[in-house]
Design a protein around this motif. Structure first.
Motif, PDB file in Angstrom:
ATOM      1  N   PRO A 351       0.793  -1.240   0.000  1.00 39.11           N
ATOM      2  CA  PRO A 351       0.000   0.000   0.000  1.00 39.11           C
ATOM      3  C   PRO A 351       0.826   1.293   0.000  1.00 39.11           C
ATOM      4  CG  PRO A 351      -0.215  -1.162   2.088  1.00 39.11           C
ATOM      5  CD  PRO A 351       0.565  -2.060   1.190  1.00 39.11           C
ATOM      6  N   PHE A 352       2.093   1.215   0.390  1.00 39.54           N
ATOM      7  CA  PHE A 352       2.917   2.437   0.436  1.00 39.54           C
ATOM      8  C   PHE A 352       4.383   2.074   0.278  1.00 39.54           C
ATOM      9  CE2 PHE A 352       0.416   1.612   4.354  1.00 39.54           C
ATOM     10  CZ  PHE A 352       1.271   0.687   4.929  1.00 39.54           C
ATOM     11  N   ARG A 353       5.198   3.099  -0.036  1.00 41.33           N
ATOM     12  CA  ARG A 353       6.621   2.858  -0.244  1.00 41.33           C
ATOM     13  C   ARG A 353       7.401   3.051   1.055  1.00 41.33           C
ATOM     14  NH1 ARG A 353       7.923   7.221  -2.987  1.00 41.33           N
ATOM     15  NH2 ARG A 353       8.832   8.107  -1.112  1.00 41.33           N
ATOM     16  N   ASP A 354       7.140   4.185   1.718  1.00 45.21           N
ATOM     17  CA  ASP A 354       7.847   4.501   2.962  1.00 45.21           C
ATOM     18  C   ASP A 354       6.874   4.514   4.125  1.00 45.21           C
ATOM     19  OD1 ASP A 354      10.104   4.872   1.468  1.00 45.21           O
ATOM     20  OD2 ASP A 354      10.201   7.048   1.702  1.00 45.21           O
ATOM     21  N   VAL A 355       7.344   4.018   5.248  1.00 42.96           N
ATOM     22  CA  VAL A 355       6.582   4.186   6.483  1.00 42.96           C
ATOM     23  C   VAL A 355       7.428   5.057   7.388  1.00 42.96           C
ATOM     24  CG1 VAL A 355       5.587   3.058   8.491  1.00 42.96           C
ATOM     25  CG2 VAL A 355       5.483   1.945   6.258  1.00 42.96           C
ATOM     26  N   TYR A 356       6.980   6.281   7.594  1.00 49.70           N
ATOM     27  CA  TYR A 356       7.725   7.166   8.489  1.00 49.70           C
ATOM     28  C   TYR A 356       7.138   7.022   9.886  1.00 49.70           C
ATOM     29  CZ  TYR A 356       9.388  11.242  10.941  1.00 49.70           C
ATOM     30  OH  TYR A 356       9.949  12.058  11.895  1.00 49.70           O
ATOM     31  N   LEU A 357       7.969   6.557  10.796  1.00 48.19           N
ATOM     32  CA  LEU A 357       7.501   6.348  12.163  1.00 48.19           C
ATOM     33  C   LEU A 357       7.889   7.558  12.985  1.00 48.19           C
ATOM     34  CD1 LEU A 357       8.584   2.705  11.969  1.00 48.19           C
ATOM     35  CD2 LEU A 357       6.227   3.479  12.279  1.00 48.19           C
ATOM     36  N   ASN A 358       6.897   8.353  13.319  1.00 44.75           N
ATOM     37  CA  ASN A 358       7.183   9.609  13.992  1.00 44.75           C
ATOM     38  C   ASN A 358       7.456   9.398  15.465  1.00 44.75           C
ATOM     39  OD1 ASN A 358       3.827   9.836  13.499  1.00 44.75           O
ATOM     40  ND2 ASN A 358       4.605   9.906  15.575  1.00 44.75           N
ATOM     41  N   SER A 359       7.938  10.459  16.085  1.00 46.92           N
ATOM     42  CA  SER A 359       8.222  10.409  17.508  1.00 46.92           C
ATOM     43  C   SER A 359       6.924  10.236  18.284  1.00 46.92           C
ATOM     44  CB  SER A 359       8.867  11.724  17.944  1.00 46.92           C
ATOM     45  OG  SER A 359       9.933  12.053  17.102  1.00 46.92           O
ATOM     46  N   ILE A 360       7.067   9.673  19.457  1.00 48.32           N
ATOM     47  CA  ILE A 360       5.938   9.623  20.373  1.00 48.32           C
ATOM     48  C   ILE A 360       6.127  10.768  21.350  1.00 48.32           C
ATOM     49  CG2 ILE A 360       4.923   8.317  22.277  1.00 48.32           C
ATOM     50  CD1 ILE A 360       5.595   5.791  20.729  1.00 48.32           C
ATOM     51  N   VAL A 361       5.076  11.502  21.602  1.00 59.13           N
ATOM     52  CA  VAL A 361       5.186  12.629  22.530  1.00 59.13           C
ATOM     53  C   VAL A 361       5.072  12.105  23.958  1.00 59.13           C
ATOM     54  CG1 VAL A 361       4.251  14.840  23.233  1.00 59.13           C
ATOM     55  CG2 VAL A 361       4.172  14.170  20.838  1.00 59.13           C
ATOM     56  N   ARG A 362       6.075  12.426  24.746  1.00 58.80           N
ATOM     57  CA  ARG A 362       6.056  12.034  26.153  1.00 58.80           C
ATOM     58  C   ARG A 362       5.958  13.277  27.016  1.00 58.80           C
ATOM     59  NH1 ARG A 362       7.499   6.857  26.782  1.00 58.80           N
ATOM     60  NH2 ARG A 362       8.117   5.843  24.854  1.00 58.80           N
ATOM     61  N   ASP A 363       5.624  13.079  28.270  1.00 59.51           N
ATOM     62  CA  ASP A 363       5.527  14.255  29.136  1.00 59.51           C
ATOM     63  C   ASP A 363       6.914  14.614  29.658  1.00 59.51           C
ATOM     64  OD1 ASP A 363       6.169  12.517  31.179  1.00 59.51           O
ATOM     65  OD2 ASP A 363       4.181  12.527  32.094  1.00 59.51           O
ATOM     66  N   GLY A 364       6.989  15.630  30.509  1.00 59.65           N
ATOM     67  CA  GLY A 364       8.269  16.099  31.000  1.00 59.65           C
ATOM     68  C   GLY A 364       9.058  15.039  31.746  1.00 59.65           C
ATOM     69  N   HIS A 365       8.355  14.001  32.237  1.00 58.52           N
ATOM     70  CA  HIS A 365       9.035  12.928  32.958  1.00 58.52           C
ATOM     71  C   HIS A 365       9.376  11.760  32.044  1.00 58.52           C
ATOM     72  CE1 HIS A 365       7.868  15.015  36.606  1.00 58.52           C
ATOM     73  NE2 HIS A 365       6.638  15.062  36.144  1.00 58.52           N
ATOM     74  N   GLY A 366       9.084  11.896  30.771  1.00 61.69           N
ATOM     75  CA  GLY A 366       9.403  10.833  29.832  1.00 61.69           C
ATOM     76  C   GLY A 366       8.315   9.785  29.712  1.00 61.69           C
ATOM     77  N   ARG A 367       7.175  10.027  30.363  1.00 63.87           N
ATOM     78  CA  ARG A 367       6.104   9.036  30.252  1.00 63.87           C
ATOM     79  C   ARG A 367       5.268   9.318  29.014  1.00 63.87           C
ATOM     80  NH1 ARG A 367       3.200  10.000  35.811  1.00 63.87           N
ATOM     81  NH2 ARG A 367       3.176  12.009  34.764  1.00 63.87           N
ATOM     82  N   LYS A 368       4.827   8.233  28.394  1.00 67.73           N
ATOM     83  CA  LYS A 368       3.993   8.364  27.211  1.00 67.73           C
ATOM     84  C   LYS A 368       2.716   9.091  27.619  1.00 67.73           C
ATOM     85  CE  LYS A 368       2.187   4.935  24.046  1.00 67.73           C
ATOM     86  NZ  LYS A 368       2.386   3.539  23.637  1.00 67.73           N
ATOM     87  N   MET A 369       2.316  10.053  26.787  1.00 71.37           N
ATOM     88  CA  MET A 369       1.081  10.758  27.122  1.00 71.37           C
ATOM     89  C   MET A 369      -0.103   9.861  26.824  1.00 71.37           C
ATOM     90  SD  MET A 369       1.548  14.675  26.027  1.00 71.37           S
ATOM     91  CE  MET A 369       2.727  15.704  26.916  1.00 71.37           C
ATOM     92  N   SER A 370      -1.017   9.793  27.756  1.00 67.49           N
ATOM     93  CA  SER A 370      -2.181   8.954  27.512  1.00 67.49           C
ATOM     94  C   SER A 370      -3.374   9.479  28.269  1.00 67.49           C
ATOM     95  CB  SER A 370      -1.881   7.518  27.935  1.00 67.49           C
ATOM     96  OG  SER A 370      -1.804   7.421  29.339  1.00 67.49           O
TER      97      SER A 370
END
Length: 734
Positions: A351-370
């Motif tokens: 379905p596509f040529r490139d898969v760009y895997l972007n950064s995950i945004v974490r909070d100031g403590h490095g925890r994944k935002m959820s």
RNA sequence: GGUCGCAUAGCUCAGUUGGUUAGAGCGCCUGCCUCACAUGCAGGAGGUCCGUGGUUCGAGUCCACGUGCGACCACCA
């Protein structure tokens, strides 16, 4: 579903799945979330007495209630300790049922006692062992998590209540050998956080191995690229060890499974269109499978189902396959890999040529935002406070390729300030462009027509465009953002705008027109370059520019391309000398405490580059607040005055004797000298090593030699200054 | 248990093939409300590039080991 079913890739299987007793549904691996490092629990050691009233065997378990469904005890085939028990039976306590001792390589000799209870209906491994050894699977728990009649005296008990009772009863009978504190690997339901029960159940599965093959090949052949490519290993590992996919869910929302059962003859009908009668016996009494499909079973069709598939439309032909998928690495498995598989299976192509895997945004403590953690700020609030462009630009600037982003709300000031800077630069331009439409430069004008600052900024613009392009091509979005930030702020605003103010505020209309055209050209290009990063402010400014626009919106205006004809090495070197000279004068002024309002005179020993100095004179005066630039021809250089060396231009003196304290000047000189001296020592040491001179490339050695020579000259000059000052006003002895 | 990533200024991070004096933003210090902008201008201080060893004329950059974080995978009952 129907297509896969007809190809034999979908089957109804009876096996252990993840079961949520609260949602009453099967879950896939990714919906059954593992708790990091396990959860506090116990390991209970339970004695299963021998059938002959012998000592039997001790097993260790974290889920004692499942013993009600035990149909065997397993040991490792090589385990000498239990050899004599093989083939014999032990007695399942509490239910007093004889169960066989079997040998299976799945057992880890070193865990617990090396003997494991086998509960085929409530554990995936046990189910496998049960299959191998033809042990019955006894289901002792209802879909609500209560003990069934198979649990004898414990029937009706909630699972953890049953656990407590069973442990207590075992203890009372002296069959509980010991209890250890233990961190138990536990999975919880992604939706309701309830502890998952491994549960024997009949569900619909997709046979994945055949589908995985082309998806593996796609990456290996280079047809598909993951960026950054370290994810390739993750992708391949998953596909190469892929497990069949449980796609049925016992939920009330979702796509219904297109399967009907005949109430009369039991025939199973799988069809695209709802059948009215049974194809086998003609009975109209059909019941559709009550289950629905896993949401990903529709999501994996996304690259083509969004474009009218299975209709063959122009849109689908035009946009399938596409170039790039942008997504986050945490859904490589459930979404990316599956889209690739579905793409090959249903469309015959990736379905596509490139898969760009972007950064995950974490909070100031490095925890994944959820949402569940509640550590995600409200984007709408941030936008209210700082602006949408500010947020977007900040995040992009913060997100290096392959690394996650630590974001906190205050960081948005970075983008806010930049947006503000752009806005003000545009205001400045609009105030000075006049009312009549201004024509931008379509091509470089004939030599001599443009001023130095114009030639310089147009040349620097090409570098900015080229760098931005290169960064975007490499998916280095933060580099692109930084390139533009620096060009706009540090080159365009800090220097170009300041350099042309004289002309814009002056009376030379012809010169003014040239500057206006340059100003407009550069601003137009800046807005287009920046538009993907700051869509709103750039559109707003662009629409306000007094010019013919090539498109109704900046969104569809051509993106800038670098033009070599605008490159101007001469202007670049002249302006960089100017910048160096102005900075040096400002530095001297600041370090020696000269009031910013006080005009200075400078003298330049120009080493035969007098014309270059004259060309820059006006700019030096304006930017360094200097009222006279005196060229020293053959005259002796002033000794004992603060000065700075400008490469390619000469030595710039700021005569200050009598204006400031001689001690301050001396201090500055001494500091400079120490710096030069230290650097020179380093270079000389390098050049003093024979193997450096012999083995390093000639150009590197040459460079070092030139550097050493320049430093020696500089040192001599500084020493002369110092000596003169010391003679004129000897340092007072302490 | 396996695989992978990260460690550089007080903080958050750049530093793309090894080569002048390691950069930016924020924060800090000094001086400025200078007619686009104080969300700003000018100047400045601040770094044993996690540790040890190795390769090399030369290492923040390459290799090995260690330490500390982090992610993912896995059938430890």
């Amino acid at each position: 579903f129907v297509r896969l079913y007809e190809k034999g890739l979908i089957y109804r299987g009876h096996r252990i799945i993840h079961w949520c007793i609260r949602c009453h549904t099967a879950l896939s691996d990714e919906e059954a979330v593992t708790t990091e490092g396990g959860e506090p629990g116990h390991l209970w050691y339970i004695r299963y007495p021998g059938a002959d009233a012998g000592p039997g065997v001790v097993v260790a378990t974290t889920r004692p209630e499942t013993m009600l469904g035990d149909t065997g005890v397993a040991v490792h085939p090589d385990d000498e300790r239990y050899r004599r028990l093989l083939g014999q039976c032990v007695i399942l306590p509490l239910l007093d049922r004889p169960i066989p001792v079997i040998a299976d390589p799945l057992v880890d000799k070193d865990f617990g006692t090396g003997a494991v209870k086998v509960t085929p209906a409530h554990d995936a491994n046990d189910f496998e062992m049960g299959q191998r050894h033809r042990l019955p699977a006894v289901c002792i728990m209802s879909i609500e998590g209560r003990i069934t009649e198979e649990g004898g005296p414990y029937v009706g008990l909630e699972r953890f209540e049953a656990r407590r009772r069973i442990v207590a009863d075992l203890e009372a009978r002296g069959l509980l050998v010991k209890t250890e504190a233990y961190r138990v690997p536990i999975r919880r339901c992604q939706r309701c956080d309830t502890i998952i029960e491994p549960y024997l159940s009949t569900q619909w599965f997709v046979k994945m191995a055949p589908l995985a093959e082309p998806a593996i090949e796609a990456v290996k052949s280079g047809r598909l690229r993951l960026i950054p490519d370290r994810w390739t290993g993750v992708y391949l590992h998953w596909l190469e060890n892929i497990r069949d996919w449980c796609i049925s869910r016992q939920l009330w929302w979702g796509h219904r499974i297109p399967v009907w059962y005949c109430d009369d003859c039991g025939k199973v009908t799988v069809a695209r269109v709802d059948p009215s009668v049974c194809g086998e016996c003609g009975s109209p009494r059909l019941t559709q499978d009550p289950d629905v499909l896993d949401t990903w079973f529709s999501s994996w069709l996304w690259p083509f189902s969004t474009m009218d598939w299975p209709e063959d439309t122009p849109t689908l032909r035009r946009f399938y396959p596409t170039d790039v998928l942008v997504t986050a690495a945490d859904i490589i498995f459930f979404w990316v890999a599956r889209m690739v598989m579905a793409g090959y299976e249903f469309m015959g192509d990736c379905p596509f040529r490139d898969v760009y895997l972007n950064s995950i945004v974490r909070d100031g403590h490095g925890r994944k935002m959820s949402k569940s953690l509640g550590n995600s700020p409200d984007p709408l609030e941030i936008i209210d406070t700082y602006g949408a462009d500010a947020l977007r630009f900040t995040i992009v600037s913060l997100a290096p390729i392959g690394q996650d982003v630590r974001y906190s709300v205050e960081k948005t000031e970075f983008g806010r300030n930049f947006a503000n800077k752009i806005w003000n630069a545009a205001r400045f331009a609009l105030m000075n462009l006049g009312d009549a439409p201004v024509e931008s430069w379509a091509a470089p004008p004939p030599a001599g027509k443009l001023g130095l600052p114009d030639r310089w900024i147009l040349s620097r613009l090409q570098a900015a465009i080229a760098d931005t392009q290169a960064a975007l091509d490499a998916y280095r979005f933060n580099d692109a953002a930084t390139t533009l930030y620096r060009f706009v702020w540090n080159e365009f605003c800090d220097w170009y705008v300041e350099l042309v103010k004289g002309t814009l505020y002056g009376a030379n209309e012809a010169a003014k027109t040239q500057v206006r055209r340059t100003l407009l050209t550069v601003l137009d290009q800046i807005m287009r370059l920046l538009h993907p990063f700051m869509p709103f402010v750039t559109e707003e400014i662009w629409q306000a520019l007094p010019m013919q626009r090539p498109a109704a919106s900046i969104m569809i205006a051509p993106y800038p391309q670098p033009v070599d004809a605008w490159r101007d090495a001469e202007a670049e070197s002249a302006i960089s000398q100017l910048i160096e000279a102005v900075t040096a004068i400002r530095n001297i002024r600041s370090e020696l405490g000269i009031a910013p309002t006080m005009a200075l005179k400078v003298r330049v020993a120009a080493d035969g580059r007098g014309d270059a100095v004259r060309a820059l004179e006006g700019f030096i005066k304006a930017l360094a607040r200097v009222d006279a630039v005196e060229l020293l021809g053959d005259q002796p250089r002033p000794i004992g005055e603060p000065s700075a060396l400008v490469a390619g231009l000469g030595e710039v003196f700021v005569p200050l004797r009598g204006v400031v304290d001689a001690a301050a000047v001396r201090e500055r000189l001494a500091r400079d000298l120490a710096k030069v001296d230290k650097e020179l020592k380093g270079v000389e040491a390098k050049l003093g090593r024979p193997d450096f001179v012999e083995r390093a490339p000639e150009e590197i050695v040459d460079k070092e030699r030139q550097r050493a020579a320049a430093l020696r000259d500089r040192r001599a000059v500084l020493e002369r200054h110092l000596a003169t000052l010391n003679a004129a006003a000897p340092a007072t002895r302490p």
